[in-house]
Design an enzyme around this catalytic site. Structure first.
Site, PDB file in Angstrom:
ATOM      1  N   SER A 198       0.822  -1.189   0.000  1.00  0.00           N
ATOM      2  CA  SER A 198       0.000   0.000   0.000  1.00  0.00           C
ATOM      3  C   SER A 198       0.869   1.257   0.000  1.00  0.00           C
ATOM      4  CB  SER A 198      -0.975  -0.046   1.180  1.00  0.00           C
ATOM      5  OG  SER A 198      -2.109   0.737   0.912  1.00  0.00           O
ATOM      6  N   ASP A 304      -9.227  -5.201  -5.583  1.00  0.00           N
ATOM      7  CA  ASP A 304      -8.819  -4.177  -4.623  1.00  0.00           C
ATOM      8  C   ASP A 304      -9.603  -2.899  -4.914  1.00  0.00           C
ATOM      9  OD1 ASP A 304      -7.550  -2.343  -2.974  1.00  0.00           O
ATOM     10  OD2 ASP A 304      -5.536  -3.110  -3.392  1.00  0.00           O
ATOM     11  N   HIS A 335      -7.594  -5.807  -0.909  1.00  0.00           N
ATOM     12  CA  HIS A 335      -6.345  -5.151  -0.495  1.00  0.00           C
ATOM     13  C   HIS A 335      -5.625  -6.056   0.519  1.00  0.00           C
ATOM     14  CE1 HIS A 335      -4.064  -1.418  -0.535  1.00  0.00           C
ATOM     15  NE2 HIS A 335      -4.034  -1.374   0.783  1.00  0.00           N
TER      16      HIS A 335
END
Length: 649
Positions: A198, A304, A335
């Site tokens: 991320s 995601d 995610h």
């Protein structure tokens, strides 16, 4: 030594003959020189644990001194004692104190001397005994670092780049945050690999885009490639907040007290209009892909809805155009870190990747298929290249059917129109569930049941010509696989996994830092339809992706929506659908009005990357019926909840 020299001189010819004979009879395996795998031969318990503060050369908090970022280091003691220099695995993150890393939200912990005891995740536990150093960097403005968080901008990227420079002897570091005692990284050869999920992986992308020397590879997991595309898509807002909120979310207390000016710049530079500004240019790493020297091993969930798959397609394609060595994994998850959806294979593959890229071991990973794709939960396939050879962009065209809003999808251009009214209470799962039923909120177009499998691989585009009834309008375009399947439940809070109570261990442990993590399993859902790809836009951006304008009611506008990259097989017996609608609930924000939109079908089309191209589509749709016997409600995953506006764990 003189005696050895005389013997060598007198035996040169004989040695040469013997060498040639031995080489001729050795098998390829026996003849191969050098190791193929690093092994855990060093003590983790006795590893060196130290902290340094690296000077970034910036004064983002305006206190009159250049910012220093904290880098916590765990490295094996033995190589330096033997005069051997080692490579570095680095994770630069804003989350080490505020939020934690991984499925168990681990944070850094320290001993009384301020040296790291627990570095989150398994990287140090596993790789330090194998001869790597692990460096965990606090981004500027977070945890123990000076400066301000600027959400992917110069300060964020320089936080990590300065550490790479220090590891290669080009930057200054100190033993304390404010002191004057310098420290050098004499224990490393400077070869660095960055990894992270991320925001952490986003920093890896950004540092690679600077072309910094010494960064040999990056492993971005669920990472952003352009920050504009995190907050907007073609003018359509994806969240009800901007980067100032995110900066405040991770700022240390010291940064919150000093960084008001940076916060104001983030507010002013990211207007909620969705217009492109210089702030977004600075945070667009795709445009600098030609500077990337590092290899890239990219991992992402195709479902995601936090860091969406658009980031993958544009970054992957730009790296390819620049000749960057690439590898990719695409999962069915949201995610989620690969440690939690394919743990054993992930650790082994990452190990081999770092051995190859940082230690130079010829272990063959560079000759293996480029792409691993999760076709069903825990069932993976590979592709030698990605998208695979033979993939061709195919133009599919919608046509009206026998009922309003229930049309067909094929190769032939059609005439006619369809009208729908934006309903912000509904989204893609509602539209797909009633694809065969006339509803006022969407226009749907489907093939008949396929007679052959049809594979989509890459990024699609949908061009829409629409006439709005009001001065503002948002559009969504969705590709859907209509048919029964069992998929990972990406709309669940855990986005496709279930965390169990048992643990597995990956590396060495100490009393303060366990290498054992909770096991996970796939969380699945039985569905009647699967969303394949999505894209959104503000119709006001019809003339430019950079700036929007008010619409004139009753006037027709043409805009092309970029749909996210994917790799999906629509099986024989299923149908492929295109849906065009307004606000996609909880995935984009609604416009200020509630428009009706009329589509001109003669000027509306989808360009879809199909393996086998138009011929494959024609073969798969030949002889199929164009409509179901009766309209039914098709089950899918629950509607996605409000998408997380934190590119986090």
């Amino acid at each position: 030594m003189p005696k050895r020299t005389r013997l060598t001189t007198s035996r040169t010819l004989a040695t040469t003959v013997i060498t040639l004979l031995v080489a001729a009879f050795l098998t390829p395996a026996a003849a191969q020189a050098g190791p193929r795998e690093s092994r855990p031969v060093y003590s983790y318990d006795n590893a060196v644990r130290e902290a340094v503060w690296v000077d970034t050369g910036l004064d983002t908090d305006g206190d009159g001194s250049t910012d220093r970022v904290a880098a916590d280091i765990v490295r094996p003691r033995e190589p330096a004692q033997r005069g051997r220099k080692i490579p570095v695995i680095m994770d630069a993150s804003p989350y080490y104190s505020c939020c934690g890393r991984g499925n168990e939200s681990q944070k850094k912990t320290y001993d009384a001397a301020g040296n790291v005891v627990q570095a989150p995740l398994f990287y140090d536990n596993y790789f330090v005994p194998r001869g790597y150093a692990f460096v965990a960097v606090d981004l500027s403005g977070t945890n123990r670092s000076d400066g301000c968080v600027d959400v992917g901008g110069r300060s964020d990227i320089q936080s990590a780049k300065a550490v790479v420079d220090w590891l290669n002897g080009r930057a200054k570091a100190y033993t304390t945050r404010t002191g004057g005692t310098r420290v050098k990284a004499g224990w490393t050869n400077g070869r660095t690999g960055m990894i992270g999920k991320s925001w952490d992986g986003t920093i890896a992308n950004g540092v690679a885009a600077t072309g910094v020397e010494g960064l040999r590879t990056i492993v971005p997991i669920s990472a952003i490639s352009s920050w504009y595309d995190y907050y907007f898509q073609q003018g359509a807002p994806l969240y009800d907040s901007g980067p100032d909120w995110l900066s405040n979310y991770v700022d240390s207390p010291d940064a919150r007290a000093k960084c008001a000016a940076v916060q104001h710049k983030l507010v002013d530079g990211a207007p909620r209009t969705g217009d492109w500004t210089p702030l977004w240019t600075e945070r667009n790493y795709v445009k600098a892909a030609n500077k990337v020297r590092a290899s890239v091993f990219l991992i992402h969930g195709m479902q995601d809805l936090n860091v969406r798959m658009k980031h993958v397609g544009q970054w992957w394609d730009a790296l390819g155009r620049s000749g960057v060595e690439r590898k990719i994994w695409l999962s069915q998850t949201g995610h989620v870190d690969p440690f939690d959806f394919r743990r054993a294979t992930w650790v082994d593959t990452l190990h081999r990747w770092f051995d190859h890229e940082l230690l130079g071991y010829d272990n063959g990973i560079d000759r293996e298929p480029v792409a691993d794709i999760e076709r069903h939960p825990d069932q993976w396939v590979t592709s030698k290249s990605w998208p695979p050879r033979g993939t061709d962009t195919t133009t599919l065209r919608p046509a009206p059917g026998t009922q309003p809003g229930v049309g067909t999808l094929g190769l032939r251009k059609a005439t006619g129109s369809e009208t729908f009214t934006d309903d912000p209470r509904l989204g893609e799962t509602d539209w797909a569930a009633r694809i065969d039923t006339p509803t006022s909120d969407k226009a749907g177009f489907t093939t008949g049941p396929l007679t052959r499998d049809l594979r989509l691989s890459g990024s699609s585009k949908v061009t829409v010509t629409a006439t709005p009834s009001t001065t503002t309008a948002h559009l969504s375009a969705v590709l859907v696989d209509l048919g029964p399947d069992t998929i990972r439940d990406y709309a669940d809070a855990a986005e496709g996994i279930t965390t169990l109570t048992d643990r597995t261990c990956w590396g060495a442990s100490t009393p303060g830092d366990s290498a054992c993590f909770k096991k996970t399993a796939a969380k699945t859902a039985a569905v009647d339809h699967t969303i394949v790809s999505r894209g959104w836009a503000d119709l006001g951006n019809h003339a430019s992706d950079l700036r929007g304008e008010p619409l004139t009611p009753g006037r027709a506008y043409t805009i092309t929506l970029d749909l996210a990259a994917t790799d999906h097989v629509v099986p024989r017996g299923h149908r492929l659908a295109l849906i065009v609608a307004g606000t996609d609930k909880d995935l984009i924000d609604p416009p200020s009005t509630t428009p009706a939109l009329t589509l001109d079908l003669s000027r509306t089309l989808a360009k879809v990357p199909l393996v086998g191209g138009a011929k494959a589509f024609a073969d798969a749709t030949a002889g199929s019926r164009t409509a179901p016997d009766e309209a039914t409600v098709l089950d899918g995953v629950r509607a996605p909840s409000r998408a997380d506006r934190v590119p986090g764990r």
